[in-house]
Design a protein around this motif. Sequence first.
Motif, PDB file in Angstrom:
ATOM      1  N   LYS A   1       0.829  -1.208   0.000  1.00  0.00           N
ATOM      2  CA  LYS A   1       0.000   0.000   0.000  1.00  0.00           C
ATOM      3  C   LYS A   1       0.863   1.258   0.000  1.00  0.00           C
ATOM      4  N   ILE A   2       1.951   1.217   0.808  1.00  0.00           N
ATOM      5  CA  ILE A   2       2.858   2.380   0.866  1.00  0.00           C
ATOM      6  C   ILE A   2       3.487   2.619  -0.514  1.00  0.00           C
ATOM      7  N   ILE A   3       3.930   1.501  -1.154  1.00  0.00           N
ATOM      8  CA  ILE A   3       4.528   1.622  -2.484  1.00  0.00           C
ATOM      9  C   ILE A   3       3.524   2.186  -3.481  1.00  0.00           C
ATOM     10  N   GLN A   4       2.276   1.730  -3.415  1.00  0.00           N
ATOM     11  CA  GLN A   4       1.242   2.226  -4.330  1.00  0.00           C
ATOM     12  C   GLN A   4       0.984   3.715  -4.139  1.00  0.00           C
ATOM     13  N   VAL A   5       0.967   4.127  -2.853  1.00  0.00           N
ATOM     14  CA  VAL A   5       0.768   5.557  -2.570  1.00  0.00           C
ATOM     15  C   VAL A   5       1.933   6.371  -3.107  1.00  0.00           C
ATOM     16  N   LEU A   6       3.160   5.857  -2.896  1.00  0.00           N
ATOM     17  CA  LEU A   6       4.342   6.570  -3.388  1.00  0.00           C
ATOM     18  C   LEU A   6       4.333   6.683  -4.912  1.00  0.00           C
ATOM     19  N   VAL A   7       3.932   5.581  -5.573  1.00  0.00           N
ATOM     20  CA  VAL A   7       3.844   5.601  -7.041  1.00  0.00           C
ATOM     21  C   VAL A   7       2.817   6.632  -7.500  1.00  0.00           C
ATOM     22  N   ALA A   8       1.673   6.668  -6.816  1.00  0.00           N
ATOM     23  CA  ALA A   8       0.623   7.633  -7.164  1.00  0.00           C
ATOM     24  C   ALA A   8       1.114   9.063  -6.972  1.00  0.00           C
ATOM     25  N   ILE A   9       1.806   9.312  -5.847  1.00  0.00           N
ATOM     26  CA  ILE A   9       2.328  10.658  -5.578  1.00  0.00           C
ATOM     27  C   ILE A   9       3.354  11.051  -6.633  1.00  0.00           C
ATOM     28  N   CYS A  10       4.258  10.110  -6.970  1.00  0.00           N
ATOM     29  CA  CYS A  10       5.263  10.386  -8.003  1.00  0.00           C
ATOM     30  C   CYS A  10       4.600  10.674  -9.351  1.00  0.00           C
TER      31      CYS A  10
ATOM     32  N   LEU B   1       1.576  11.885  -9.885  1.00  0.00           N
ATOM     33  CA  LEU B   1       0.987  13.226  -9.833  1.00  0.00           C
ATOM     34  C   LEU B   1       2.058  14.305  -9.922  1.00  0.00           C
ATOM     35  N   PHE B   2       3.200  14.039  -9.248  1.00  0.00           N
ATOM     36  CA  PHE B   2       4.293  15.009  -9.274  1.00  0.00           C
ATOM     37  C   PHE B   2       4.788  15.227 -10.706  1.00  0.00           C
ATOM     38  N   PHE B   3       4.956  14.118 -11.448  1.00  0.00           N
ATOM     39  CA  PHE B   3       5.451  14.236 -12.823  1.00  0.00           C
ATOM     40  C   PHE B   3       4.407  14.899 -13.744  1.00  0.00           C
ATOM     41  N   ILE B   4       3.128  14.683 -13.436  1.00  0.00           N
ATOM     42  CA  ILE B   4       2.077  15.374 -14.204  1.00  0.00           C
ATOM     43  C   ILE B   4       2.186  16.878 -14.003  1.00  0.00           C
ATOM     44  N   ILE B   5       2.379  17.292 -12.748  1.00  0.00           N
ATOM     45  CA  ILE B   5       2.502  18.717 -12.434  1.00  0.00           C
ATOM     46  C   ILE B   5       3.734  19.309 -13.114  1.00  0.00           C
ATOM     47  N   VAL B   6       4.874  18.584 -13.024  1.00  0.00           N
ATOM     48  CA  VAL B   6       6.108  19.052 -13.663  1.00  0.00           C
ATOM     49  C   VAL B   6       5.905  19.182 -15.180  1.00  0.00           C
ATOM     50  N   GLY B   7       5.264  18.175 -15.771  1.00  0.00           N
ATOM     51  CA  GLY B   7       5.007  18.205 -17.208  1.00  0.00           C
ATOM     52  C   GLY B   7       4.108  19.362 -17.603  1.00  0.00           C
ATOM     53  N   TYR B   8       3.059  19.580 -16.794  1.00  0.00           N
ATOM     54  CA  TYR B   8       2.126  20.669 -17.089  1.00  0.00           C
ATOM     55  C   TYR B   8       2.821  22.027 -16.994  1.00  0.00           C
ATOM     56  N   LEU B   9       3.607  22.213 -15.931  1.00  0.00           N
ATOM     57  CA  LEU B   9       4.321  23.487 -15.764  1.00  0.00           C
ATOM     58  C   LEU B   9       5.347  23.700 -16.872  1.00  0.00           C
ATOM     59  N   THR B  10       5.990  22.624 -17.297  1.00  0.00           N
ATOM     60  CA  THR B  10       6.948  22.727 -18.402  1.00  0.00           C
ATOM     61  C   THR B  10       6.233  23.127 -19.691  1.00  0.00           C
ATOM     62  N   TYR B  11       5.068  22.497 -19.933  1.00  0.00           N
ATOM     63  CA  TYR B  11       4.272  22.839 -21.119  1.00  0.00           C
ATOM     64  C   TYR B  11       3.863  24.308 -21.102  1.00  0.00           C
ATOM     65  N   ILE B  12       3.396  24.779 -19.939  1.00  0.00           N
ATOM     66  CA  ILE B  12       2.980  26.177 -19.801  1.00  0.00           C
ATOM     67  C   ILE B  12       4.148  27.112 -20.096  1.00  0.00           C
ATOM     68  N   GLN B  13       5.321  26.806 -19.526  1.00  0.00           N
ATOM     69  CA  GLN B  13       6.468  27.680 -19.695  1.00  0.00           C
ATOM     70  C   GLN B  13       6.970  27.698 -21.139  1.00  0.00           C
ATOM     71  N   LEU B  14       6.978  26.527 -21.787  1.00  0.00           N
ATOM     72  CA  LEU B  14       7.535  26.435 -23.132  1.00  0.00           C
ATOM     73  C   LEU B  14       6.571  26.894 -24.218  1.00  0.00           C
ATOM     74  N   PHE B  15       5.279  26.573 -24.044  1.00  0.00           N
ATOM     75  CA  PHE B  15       4.342  26.798 -25.149  1.00  0.00           C
ATOM     76  C   PHE B  15       3.261  27.842 -24.889  1.00  0.00           C
ATOM     77  N   ARG B  16       2.967  28.149 -23.648  1.00  0.00           N
ATOM     78  CA  ARG B  16       1.862  29.062 -23.361  1.00  0.00           C
ATOM     79  C   ARG B  16       2.283  30.335 -22.641  1.00  0.00           C
ATOM     80  N   SER B  17       3.545  30.430 -22.234  1.00  0.00           N
ATOM     81  CA  SER B  17       3.968  31.555 -21.399  1.00  0.00           C
ATOM     82  C   SER B  17       3.780  32.899 -22.087  1.00  0.00           C
ATOM     83  N   ARG B  18       4.093  32.961 -23.389  1.00  0.00           N
ATOM     84  CA  ARG B  18       3.964  34.237 -24.100  1.00  0.00           C
ATOM     85  C   ARG B  18       2.502  34.687 -24.156  1.00  0.00           C
TER      86      ARG B  18
END
Length: 470
Positions: free
Chosen positions: A6-15, A17-34
Motif C-alpha cells: 500500500k505504501i509503495i502504491q501511494v508513493l507511485v501515485a504521488i510520483c 501526480l508530481f510528474f504530471i505537475i512538472v510536465g504541465y508546468l513545463t508545457y505552460i512555460q515552453l508553449f503558453r507563457s507568451r
Amino acid sequence: MDENKKIIQVLVAICFLFFIIVGYLTYIQLFRSRDLMANVYNRRQYKIEENTARGNIYDRNGVLLAYSEANGEVQERIYPYGALYSQVIGYSSKVYGKSQIEAAYNNVLLGIDDLSQVFGMVSGSNYPTRKGNNLYLTIDHKLQALGGELLNGRKGAVVAMDPKTGEVLALASSPNFDPHAKKLEENWQSMIESPDAPFLCRATQGLYAPGSTFKILVTAAAVEKGLESKVFDDNGSVVIDGREIRNSESRAYGKIDLKRALAVSSNVVYAQLGTELGMESFVDITYRAGFEKEIPFDIPTSKSRFPYENMNKIDLAEAAIGQGKVLVSPLHMAMITSAIANEGVMMEPVLVKSITNSEGKTTKELKPVKLGNVMEKSVAEKIKIMMQEVVTSGTGHNAAIKGINVAGKTGTAENELSVKKKAKAHSWFVGFAPAEDPKIAVAVIVEYGGSGGDVAASIARRIMSEYLSN
C-alpha cells in the motif's frame, strides 16, 4: 507485507501526480507563457507596466510615433499623430487592453524576455522604473501622412510597399480613431456600435471585390496558356449562359488582343477569357497568389477569398472581371502587384524593421523573406509591359507621372449599394514605379469612390510621386 504494498502504491501515485505537475508546468512555460503574459487579464502584467516605460515606436527614418510619459505614478502612452497610426500602432489601455503593434510587440516594448518572465519582474513600489525596447517600423511617415490626407475622411485604404523587400511604406486606413487611453474610454461604446467600423483596419482586414484589378492575375493565367496573341471580338456586351456582361458605358472596342483588352479594361474580353481558361486555371493562379491563405504579418489580416467548389460559365465570367464571390484585402492586392514588379516573386510583408534596446543598440533586424513564386519571370515581364499601356493609353492615365514609367491597373468594383443604384462603385488602383526598376508598389481603394481611373489612380500617383521624389 500488505502494508508495504500500500505504501509503495501511494508513493507511485504521488510520483505520478508530481510528474504530471512538472510536465504541465513545463508545457505552460515552453508553449503558453507568451500568450499568458500578453493576456489583458493577467494582473502580473499590470504590475510590470506600473514600473516600466514602454519603449518608443519610430518610423523608418526615426520620426517618433509613440512614447510613454509619466503622469504621476502612471505611465501614459502618447501618440503624437493621433488617429493617423491608430490602425497600425493601435492603442494601449489598462481598461481595453492593446491592439495592433502595441499588442503584437507588447513583451518587446516592455523589455520582457523568457528569463525576465521568471525572475524579478513583479516588483514593489521601490523598484526603479525600467525602460522597454524600441521599435523602428518600415513605415515612411511622410507617405503615411499623405495617404491619410488623400483619403480625406473617405472610407478606404492606401497601402504602399517596397516590392523587392516586402517592407510596408504606408498603411493608411479610414475611418480611424483617437488611440489615447482617455479618448478611447470616452468613445468606446459609440465606436463599437458605429456602422463606420472605425476599429476595422480596412488596409489589412477589409475584404472587397477587386473589380478589374483582378484582371492582372487572369492575364497571367492567360499568358501561361499561350493566349496573349489571341484576338477577341468586343461589341460592348456579351451574353454568357443568359447573363449579359457589359463594358463600362457599353463601349465597343472591336477586334482587340489581350494587351489592349487590359489597357481599356474590357469586361467583354475577360468574361470570354474566363470561360476559356476554366476553373482549374483560376484555382491554380489564385492559390499561387495566396488566396484562402493566412498572410504572415505583424498585425491581424483577413484571408482573401476565392471560395468556389464548382464554377459554371457565369461564375467563370464574373470571377474573371473581379466580381462574383472573389474578395481581397488592399494589403493582399499590394502584395500581388509587388510580385509582378518583383519578377513574379512574392515577398512576406514586413511592418517592423528593427528593435533597439533602451540604450539605442540594435538587438534585432528583420530580413526580407520570400513567400513564393506567383508566376515565372517571363510572364511577369509581359504583364508589366501590358500594365504600362494601361497608364500610357488606357484607363489608368491619371496615374501617369512625368518622366517616370508607371505600370498599373484600375478597378471599378460593384458593391451592395451600387448594384441597387444607391451609391457609386468602389474605386481601385494598383501599380508600381519606375516600371523598369520598381521601387514602390501601391494598392488604393476608396469605398463608393466611382471609377478607379479617377479617384484611386490620382491618389496612387501622388503616393508614388512623393516617394520617388525623395
